[in-house]
Design an enzyme around this catalytic site. Structure first.
Site, PDB file in Angstrom:
ATOM      1  N   LYS A   1      -1.512  -7.689  -9.091  1.00 23.18           N
ATOM      2  CA  LYS A   1      -2.118  -7.628  -8.298  1.00 23.18           C
ATOM      3  C   LYS A   1      -2.209  -6.494  -7.302  1.00 23.18           C
ATOM      4  CE  LYS A   1      -3.194  -9.074  -4.274  1.00 23.18           C
ATOM      5  NZ  LYS A   1      -3.406  -7.956  -3.258  1.00 23.18           N
TER       6      LYS A   1
ATOM      7  N   GLU B   1       9.225  -4.439  12.283  1.00 22.65           N
ATOM      8  CA  GLU B   1       8.760  -2.890  11.785  1.00 22.65           C
ATOM      9  C   GLU B   1       8.199  -2.297  12.063  1.00 22.65           C
ATOM     10  OE1 GLU B   1       7.895  -4.113   7.330  1.00 22.65           O
ATOM     11  OE2 GLU B   1       9.162  -2.012   7.540  1.00 22.65           O
TER      12      GLU B   1
ATOM     13  N   PHE C   1       0.630  -1.310   0.556  1.00 22.16           N
ATOM     14  CA  PHE C   1      -0.196  -0.133  -0.068  1.00 22.16           C
ATOM     15  C   PHE C   1       0.868   1.001   0.020  1.00 22.16           C
ATOM     16  CE2 PHE C   1       0.832   0.105   5.170  1.00 22.16           C
ATOM     17  CZ  PHE C   1       1.036   1.376   4.714  1.00 22.16           C
TER      18      PHE C   1
ATOM     19  N   SER D   1       5.165  -6.527   3.171  1.00 22.67           N
ATOM     20  CA  SER D   1       6.191  -7.291   4.559  1.00 22.67           C
ATOM     21  C   SER D   1       6.866  -8.494   4.432  1.00 22.67           C
ATOM     22  CB  SER D   1       4.547  -7.431   5.578  1.00 22.67           C
ATOM     23  OG  SER D   1       4.098  -8.383   4.918  1.00 22.67           O
TER      24      SER D   1
ATOM     25  N   GLU E   1      -5.151  -4.035  -2.249  1.00 22.57           N
ATOM     26  CA  GLU E   1      -6.595  -3.726  -1.464  1.00 22.57           C
ATOM     27  C   GLU E   1      -6.788  -2.588  -0.762  1.00 22.57           C
ATOM     28  OE1 GLU E   1      -4.252  -6.117  -0.211  1.00 22.57           O
ATOM     29  OE2 GLU E   1      -5.241  -7.311   1.384  1.00 22.57           O
TER      30      GLU E   1
ATOM     31  N   CYS F   1       9.365   1.836   2.684  1.00 24.44           N
ATOM     32  CA  CYS F   1      10.515   0.756   3.537  1.00 24.44           C
ATOM     33  C   CYS F   1      12.169   2.022   3.274  1.00 24.44           C
ATOM     34  CB  CYS F   1      10.465   0.092   2.155  1.00 24.44           C
ATOM     35  SG  CYS F   1      11.358   0.565   1.249  1.00 24.44           S
TER      36      CYS F   1
HETATM   37  P1  NAD Z   1       1.786  -6.507   3.450  1.00 25.84           P
HETATM   38  O1  NAD Z   1       3.089  -7.745   3.184  1.00 25.84           O
HETATM   39  O2  NAD Z   1       1.276  -6.819   3.974  1.00 25.84           O
HETATM   40  O3  NAD Z   1       0.743  -6.270   2.109  1.00 25.84           O
HETATM   41  C1  NAD Z   1       1.638  -6.355   0.394  1.00 25.84           C
HETATM   42  C2  NAD Z   1       0.698  -7.451  -0.562  1.00 25.84           C
HETATM   43  O4  NAD Z   1       0.033  -8.932  -0.464  1.00 25.84           O
HETATM   44  C3  NAD Z   1      -0.786  -6.733  -0.470  1.00 25.84           C
HETATM   45  O5  NAD Z   1      -0.805  -6.902  -2.164  1.00 25.84           O
HETATM   46  C4  NAD Z   1      -1.536  -8.053   0.199  1.00 25.84           C
HETATM   47  O6  NAD Z   1      -2.625  -7.777  -1.049  1.00 25.84           O
HETATM   48  C5  NAD Z   1      -0.714  -8.913   0.305  1.00 25.84           C
HETATM   49  N1  NAD Z   1      -0.796 -10.000   1.207  1.00 25.84           N
HETATM   50  C6  NAD Z   1      -1.365  -9.399   2.623  1.00 25.84           C
HETATM   51  N2  NAD Z   1      -1.534 -10.521   3.416  1.00 25.84           N
HETATM   52  C7  NAD Z   1      -1.372 -11.716   2.374  1.00 25.84           C
HETATM   53  C8  NAD Z   1      -1.203 -12.499   2.799  1.00 25.84           C
HETATM   54  N3  NAD Z   1      -1.546 -13.159   4.639  1.00 25.84           N
HETATM   55  N4  NAD Z   1      -0.652 -13.831   1.498  1.00 25.84           N
HETATM   56  C9  NAD Z   1      -0.846 -13.723   0.951  1.00 25.84           C
HETATM   57  N5  NAD Z   1      -1.206 -12.285   0.342  1.00 25.84           N
HETATM   58  C10 NAD Z   1      -1.106 -11.131   1.366  1.00 25.84           C
HETATM   59  O7  NAD Z   1       2.209  -5.450   2.823  1.00 25.84           O
HETATM   60  P2  NAD Z   1       1.386  -3.711   3.580  1.00 25.84           P
HETATM   61  O8  NAD Z   1       1.284  -3.500   4.003  1.00 25.84           O
HETATM   62  O9  NAD Z   1       0.744  -4.038   1.866  1.00 25.84           O
HETATM   63  O10 NAD Z   1       3.396  -2.812   2.703  1.00 25.84           O
HETATM   64  C11 NAD Z   1       3.782  -2.808   3.892  1.00 25.84           C
HETATM   65  C12 NAD Z   1       5.210  -3.319   3.759  1.00 25.84           C
HETATM   66  O11 NAD Z   1       5.861  -3.559   2.751  1.00 25.84           O
HETATM   67  C13 NAD Z   1       6.344  -3.000   5.117  1.00 25.84           C
HETATM   68  O12 NAD Z   1       6.921  -4.424   5.627  1.00 25.84           O
HETATM   69  C14 NAD Z   1       7.278  -2.411   4.310  1.00 25.84           C
HETATM   70  O13 NAD Z   1       8.372  -1.862   4.795  1.00 25.84           O
HETATM   71  C15 NAD Z   1       7.769  -3.939   2.868  1.00 25.84           C
HETATM   72  N6  NAD Z   1       7.634  -2.877   1.702  1.00 25.84           N
HETATM   73  C16 NAD Z   1       8.810  -3.383   1.230  1.00 25.84           C
HETATM   74  C17 NAD Z   1       9.841  -1.832   0.683  1.00 25.84           C
HETATM   75  C18 NAD Z   1      11.230  -2.994  -0.484  1.00 25.84           C
HETATM   76  O14 NAD Z   1      11.306  -2.797  -1.372  1.00 25.84           O
HETATM   77  N7  NAD Z   1      12.158  -3.762  -0.265  1.00 25.84           N
HETATM   78  C19 NAD Z   1       9.266  -1.408  -0.851  1.00 25.84           C
HETATM   79  C20 NAD Z   1       8.330  -0.930  -0.161  1.00 25.84           C
HETATM   80  C21 NAD Z   1       7.047  -1.540   0.895  1.00 25.84           C
END
Ligand code: NAD
Length: 504
Positions: free
Chosen positions: A180, A388, A156, A233, A183, A288
């Protein structure tokens, strides 16, 4: 989860060039985090819709893989122009659904735009190699060929930049794509997808499905998807990496972070404090690459009051309001989580120098706000250090020497970004050599590389060898084919059958 009401816009799927309404029974509200207004509804695509998106990408690959470099390149030249022309609208959509300030939203789009510009130079990026006369009359050369259907799963926090890390380079290298989006804030992503279609990406080459866990698992399992790029994450990324690679796919997962800065006593104080406050609290700490830990070395430990004073100058407000520095967190759940960490920090014995909870934000009393929050006397066993937080919460530690500070950073499991602040070239070079983190800033708080390079987070912040843009992503989205060729003149006389493997 509800069925969409008639007056609330629904987010469409993109399948085979058509923006279509999903037949989903599960929908999620997209909520403005400053006001709680419902902006739209996003479907959780059905398995049939996911299959249709992948089939359309598989079909389109048959012709797209052979499309000339010039055609591919010109689509991305047009696309960068359309993004520039629509920058204000894109930023406004992004701010409404994500919460960051308008200036930061433009930055989000702009960092993605840079990858689109890079994709338009694909002719130079996807060159193979050739060695002439590797044996008498024999040449060897390589082709970097596309893989087939690739997929991207995005978080997000950068709903413009991160989708643009993925599909432009995948498509420019000759693949087709299923995206994808998050959401939580898919609307700006969809506007960017509309512009990509307007720029000339043909039907089936780019497809979009929506959803959460089930859609992600369906992507990981689908037999016709060859590669998965994930950003999000660490727990989810680890799951995606394991599931996708076990299903035989390539995967790259860019994941969570705990980015440390080391401040040396000789650093330029004003510049350093500004850089740390901007990085730790900007975008409400939901980057991030945000600095979420600062290690003050030696006498710089005395700078805490001035750092607190800087943090206090930042204005908490809705992202679209003028002068805002810190917007709301993405959701009420994210707010509850960050508030929980602040409580944990207090009960674990850290000193709460600045408490940003419950800020007064006139006109936005329902917003998911927390102002800059700063803990000192943090130790590495505390949950606020280990986890985090993903909010505007800065943990301050102290160390006697740079080497002690480097030890702390190298012991942390995550390795996305880090920075050192110093005026000593020798100290900076020592840091650069000894630090075990993939992206290093020297007097630069958020060292995100431009697309001439790749995003190179390391250790627990990344799974898979190759980064999401730059030279590395060309490797990720292609298979190298190596050709060894010999041509005979018509009148060349054949020798005896050769049973050895040496070519001379
Ligand atoms: P998230 O892991 O909750 O969601 C990421 C994606 O995974 C979304 O599209 C979501 O629909 C899907 N998802 C969520 N839960 C899931 C599950 N249980 N099983 C399968 N898919 C699932 O992450 P977020 O909260 O949207 O984003 C923030 C995180 O992203 C932070 O940890 C941040 O550090 C990380 N991030 C990392 C980078 C990088 O380049 N290293 C860049 C941006 C964000």
């Amino acid at each position: 989860m509800t069925t969409p009401a008639a007056n609330i816009p629904t987010v469409k799927l993109l399948i085979n060039g058509e923006f279509v309404e999903s037949a989903a029974t599960e929908w999620k509200d997209i909520i403005n985090p400053a006001t709680q207004e419902v902006l739209g509804r996003v479907p959780f695509a059905t398995q049939d819709e996911i299959n249709a998106a992948v089939s359309s990408a598989r079909e389109a690959f048959k012709t797209w893989r052979k499309t000339s470099i010039g055609v591919r390149s010109r689509i991305f030249l047009k696309y960068q122009q359309l993004i520039r022309e629509n920058m204000s609208e894109l930023a406004a959509i992004l701010t409404a659904e994500q919460g960051k300030t308008l200036a930061d939203a433009e930055g989000d789009v702009f960092r993605g735009l840079e990858v689109v510009e890079h994709a338009s130079a694909i002719g130079n990026l996807q060159l193979g190699e050739m060695a002439n006369n590797v044996a008498g009359g024999v040449d060897t050369y390589t082709l970097l060929q596309p893989l087939g259907v690739c997929a991207g799963i995005t978080p997000f926090n950068f709903p413009a930049m991160i989708p643009l890390w993925m599909f432009p380079m995948a498509i420019a290298t000759g693949n087709t794509f299923v995206l994808k989006p998050s959401e939580q804030d898919p609307m700006v992503t969809m506007r960017l997808v509309e512009l990509a279609v307007e720029a000339g990406i043909p039907a089936g080459v780019l497809n979009v499905i929506h959803g959460g866990k089930d859609a992600v698992n369906a992507i990981c399992d689908h037999k016709d998807i060859k590669a998965v790029s994930f950003v999000g994450s660490t727990p989810v990324g680890t799951h995606v990496y394991n599931r996708a690679t076990q299903a035989g796919k390539r995967a790259q997962c860019m994941m969570g972070a705990k980015n440390h800065a080391i401040v040396m006593p000789d650093a330029n104080k004003e510049q350093t404090l500004n850089a740390i406050a901007g990085s730790a609290f900007g975008a409400a700490g939901q980057r991030c690459m945000a600095l979420s830990v600062v290690i003050l070395v030696g006498e710089s430990a005395e700078w805490i009051p001035e750092l607190v004073a800087k943090a206090k100058t930042l204005k908490v407000n809705a992202g679209h309001e003028k002068g805002t520095d810190v917007g709301p967190l993405i959701s009420t759940a994210a707010k509850a989580r960050v508030y929980g960490f602040v409580e944990a920090g207090v009960s674990e014995g850290a000193r709460l120098e600045l408490d940003g909870r419950n800020p007064k934000v006139s006109g936005y009393d329902k917003g998911n706000f927390i102002g800059p929050t700063l803990f000192s006397q943090v130790t590495t066993d505390m949950s606020i250090y280990r986890e985090e937080i993903f909010g505007p919460v800065l943990c301050v530690l102290t160390a006697k020497s740079m080497d002690d500070a480097i030890d702390i950073i190298n012991t942390n499991t995550l390795g996305n970004g880090t920075a050192v602040f110093t005026r000593s070239g020798a100290a900076a070079r020592h840091f650069q050599e000894e630090i075990d983190v993939g992206q290093v800033g020297i007097n630069v708080p958020i060292p995100v590389p431009v697309p001439l390079f790749s995003f190179t987070g390391s250790r627990g912040s990344k799974l898979g060898d190759l980064g999401p843009y730059g030279k590395q992503v060309v490797q990720f989205y292609t298979q190298t084919k190596t050709i060894t060729a010999r041509w005979f003149d018509e009148d060349e006389v054949g020798g005896p059958v050769n049973t050895t493997i040496t070519l001379k």
